[in-house]
Design a protein around this motif. Structure first.
Motif, PDB file in Angstrom:
ATOM      1  N   GLU A 174       3.501  13.389   4.841  1.00 46.61           N
ATOM      2  CA  GLU A 174       2.622  12.591   3.649  1.00 46.61           C
ATOM      3  C   GLU A 174       3.389  11.041   4.427  1.00 46.61           C
ATOM      4  O   GLU A 174       1.646  10.383   4.418  1.00 46.61           O
ATOM      5  CB  GLU A 174       3.062  12.698   2.384  1.00 46.61           C
ATOM      6  N   ALA A 175       4.162  10.531   4.784  1.00 51.49           N
ATOM      7  CA  ALA A 175       4.577   9.033   5.428  1.00 51.49           C
ATOM      8  C   ALA A 175       3.286   8.731   6.356  1.00 51.49           C
ATOM      9  O   ALA A 175       3.264   7.926   7.032  1.00 51.49           O
ATOM     10  CB  ALA A 175       6.065   9.179   5.192  1.00 51.49           C
ATOM     11  N   GLN A 176       3.397   9.558   7.142  1.00 49.06           N
ATOM     12  CA  GLN A 176       3.014   9.835   7.982  1.00 49.06           C
ATOM     13  C   GLN A 176       1.285   9.653   8.320  1.00 49.06           C
ATOM     14  O   GLN A 176       0.377   8.752   8.667  1.00 49.06           O
ATOM     15  CB  GLN A 176       3.150  10.612   9.821  1.00 49.06           C
ATOM     16  N   ARG A 177       0.420  10.305   7.963  1.00 52.21           N
ATOM     17  CA  ARG A 177      -0.202  10.162   6.955  1.00 52.21           C
ATOM     18  C   ARG A 177      -1.058   9.147   6.694  1.00 52.21           C
ATOM     19  O   ARG A 177      -2.568   8.523   6.482  1.00 52.21           O
ATOM     20  CB  ARG A 177      -1.207  11.422   6.395  1.00 52.21           C
ATOM     21  N   ASP A 178       0.087   8.445   5.484  1.00 54.47           N
ATOM     22  CA  ASP A 178      -0.608   7.415   5.259  1.00 54.47           C
ATOM     23  C   ASP A 178      -0.915   6.077   5.575  1.00 54.47           C
ATOM     24  O   ASP A 178      -1.344   5.279   5.333  1.00 54.47           O
ATOM     25  CB  ASP A 178       1.016   7.230   3.620  1.00 54.47           C
ATOM     26  N   LEU A 254      -1.685  14.930  -5.281  1.00 56.11           N
ATOM     27  CA  LEU A 254      -0.923  13.389  -5.421  1.00 56.11           C
ATOM     28  C   LEU A 254      -2.933  12.257  -4.324  1.00 56.11           C
ATOM     29  O   LEU A 254      -3.345  13.258  -4.212  1.00 56.11           O
ATOM     30  CB  LEU A 254      -0.471  13.719  -3.857  1.00 56.11           C
ATOM     31  N   GLY A 255      -2.646  11.226  -5.865  1.00 51.86           N
ATOM     32  CA  GLY A 255      -3.852  10.516  -5.351  1.00 51.86           C
ATOM     33  C   GLY A 255      -2.886   9.250  -4.157  1.00 51.86           C
ATOM     34  O   GLY A 255      -1.844   9.626  -3.189  1.00 51.86           O
ATOM     35  N   ALA A 256      -4.166   8.114  -4.253  1.00 52.18           N
ATOM     36  CA  ALA A 256      -3.890   7.964  -3.251  1.00 52.18           C
ATOM     37  C   ALA A 256      -2.815   6.124  -3.532  1.00 52.18           C
ATOM     38  O   ALA A 256      -3.020   6.613  -4.509  1.00 52.18           O
ATOM     39  CB  ALA A 256      -5.523   7.245  -1.971  1.00 52.18           C
ATOM     40  N   SER A 257      -2.260   6.192  -2.383  1.00 47.44           N
ATOM     41  CA  SER A 257      -1.275   5.049  -2.223  1.00 47.44           C
ATOM     42  C   SER A 257      -1.882   3.672  -2.665  1.00 47.44           C
ATOM     43  O   SER A 257      -3.157   3.774  -2.205  1.00 47.44           O
ATOM     44  CB  SER A 257      -0.717   4.818  -1.837  1.00 47.44           C
ATOM     45  N   PRO A 258      -1.108   2.689  -2.850  1.00 50.64           N
ATOM     46  CA  PRO A 258      -1.494   0.906  -3.005  1.00 50.64           C
ATOM     47  C   PRO A 258      -1.775   0.643  -1.265  1.00 50.64           C
ATOM     48  O   PRO A 258      -3.061  -0.252  -1.412  1.00 50.64           O
ATOM     49  CB  PRO A 258      -0.791   0.842  -3.790  1.00 50.64           C
ATOM     50  N   ARG A 259      -1.569   2.072  -0.410  1.00 52.06           N
ATOM     51  CA  ARG A 259      -1.754   1.133   1.252  1.00 52.06           C
ATOM     52  C   ARG A 259      -2.985   1.913   1.067  1.00 52.06           C
ATOM     53  O   ARG A 259      -3.987   0.342   1.918  1.00 52.06           O
ATOM     54  CB  ARG A 259      -0.981   1.901   1.787  1.00 52.06           C
ATOM     55  N   ALA A 260      -3.591   2.102  -0.214  1.00 55.66           N
ATOM     56  CA  ALA A 260      -5.172   2.754   0.677  1.00 55.66           C
ATOM     57  C   ALA A 260      -6.135   1.767   0.356  1.00 55.66           C
ATOM     58  O   ALA A 260      -6.984   1.249   0.298  1.00 55.66           O
ATOM     59  CB  ALA A 260      -5.603   4.257  -0.062  1.00 55.66           C
ATOM     60  N   THR A 261      -5.675   1.203  -1.263  1.00 58.11           N
ATOM     61  CA  THR A 261      -6.220  -0.219  -1.126  1.00 58.11           C
ATOM     62  C   THR A 261      -6.487  -1.221  -0.718  1.00 58.11           C
ATOM     63  O   THR A 261      -7.578  -1.339  -0.652  1.00 58.11           O
ATOM     64  CB  THR A 261      -5.699  -0.048  -3.395  1.00 58.11           C
TER      65      THR A 261
END
Length: 351
Positions: A174-178, A254-261
């Motif tokens: 997950e950390a890689q995909r994010d 699991l939703g999107a992270s602040p990095r996604a924003t």
């Protein structure tokens, strides 16, 4: 190795020069990739947003060709990594080698020390090797034996993976995909594009004859131009609403992270600039919601049993979420009150 930032290159590009340079890169890539203009422009937008791209699709549709065509269109350092199960983290980041003449260890940079890093079949490497990319993709640096080395700018990782053949592969953490700004799929070409491909690729490979139309300095100036694109408060709030909707959706574990924003807005700036605008529209966020957020979320077990894809879930959230209706005047608009002329709150005054 010192890092060169975009503000060391010079001033911002005029709009016409930005458009000419970006269109030249797109046209150059399309000499190799037939009938995929939207995909090519999105890949360029990710580069100008200072992000990383994950190309996920079945074999033979041009995933690696798109990555190599983009790399060859820009006259900068390019390294290709073929990910295999026996690949080591030191093959990616580099290793310290003992020099018998100097009686000291010397650092030999790995393949990641380049402007564009093409990672082919990234999911064939072990999670240990994949973790070697975590620091460089987020912080633009590599730490080996307690010493930190800065990477050059621009820096972009373009990775490909095959979602169908699962034998001998490792799912991306997950950390890689994010850390990938966007995930795109090439898709099959339409019949006309496939016919043109047979005519153009039948005898020779156009990738071999591809020549660069830009360099690293030009890309840094394009990035500087994208950074100046205006994003109104209403559009920022809409981006937050989109990401928050993924965290509250009943179909998602699991939703999107602040990095996604953050990366959603960065990519929207690049898309707006490529469209010739100096401001971001809510439509830009709607178009980018699936490629930027779908690979970051995890559906629930019930959603997986119902065979609901993350792309479909994000697309449904975008359809349900209302557009911003805030009609406050833009801070860029310096005209007297009453001269709005119907201008949207996210559109700045043309300078």
């Amino acid at each position: 190795m010192t890092q060169q930032t975009w503000d060391e290159v010079g001033g911002l590009l005029p709009h016409d020069e930005f458009r000419a340079a970006s269109e030249a890169i797109v046209s150059n890539i399309e000499q190799v990739i037939e009938g995929k203009t939207a995909t090519v422009r999105l890949a360029l937008a990710v580069l100008l947003a200072e992000g990383h791209l994950l190309i996920e699709d079945v074999p033979g549709v041009g995933k690696t060709k798109l990555a190599k065509a983009m790399a060859r269109s820009i006259d900068c350092s390019v390294r290709r990594i073929q990910f295999t199960p026996d690949l080591l983290p030191s093959d990616v980041t580099g290793v310290s080698v003992y020099n018998q003449e100097t009686h000291d260890f010397e650092f030999r940079p790995g393949a990641v020390f380049a402007n564009l890093v093409v990672g082919d079949e990234i999911n064939r490497a072990s999670p240990k090797t994949q973790s070697a990319l975590l620091e460089c993709m987020e912080e633009r640096q590599v730490t080996v034996d307690g010493v930190t080395y800065q990477l050059q700018t621009p820096f972009m990782v373009i990775a490909t993976q095959n979602p169908i053949e699962m034998e001998g592969t490792y799912p991306l953490p997950e950390a890689q995909r994010d850390r990938f700004t966007a995930r795109i799929a090439m898709g099959y070409p339409d019949p006309n594009a496939e016919l043109a491909m047979l005519d153009g690729h039948g005898a020779t490979d156009p990738l071999r004859e591809l020549r660069p139309v830009a360099d690293a300095d030009m890309v840094r100036q394009l990035i500087a131009h994208v950074r100046q694109v205006h994003v109104a408060d209403a559009v920022k709030q809409y981006a937050i609403d989109l990401v928050t909707a993924t965290r509250e959706a009943p179909d998602l574990r699991l939703g999107a992270s602040p990095r996604a924003t953050l990366q959603l807005l960065r990519t929207a700036r690049a898309v707006a600039a490529l469209e010739g605008r100096d401001y971001v529209l809510p439509d830009d966020l709607q178009v980018l919601a699936v490629p930027v957020m779908a690979h970051r979320i995890i559906p629930t077990a019930d959603a997986q049993l119902a065979r609901r894809t993350t792309d479909a879930i994000v697309a449904e959230l975008v359809h349900r979420l209302p557009l911003p209706h805030d009609r406050k005047r833009s801070p860029y608009d310096t005209r007297p009150t009453g001269e709005g002329n119907g201008r949207a709150p996210y559109e700045p005054r043309r300078r």
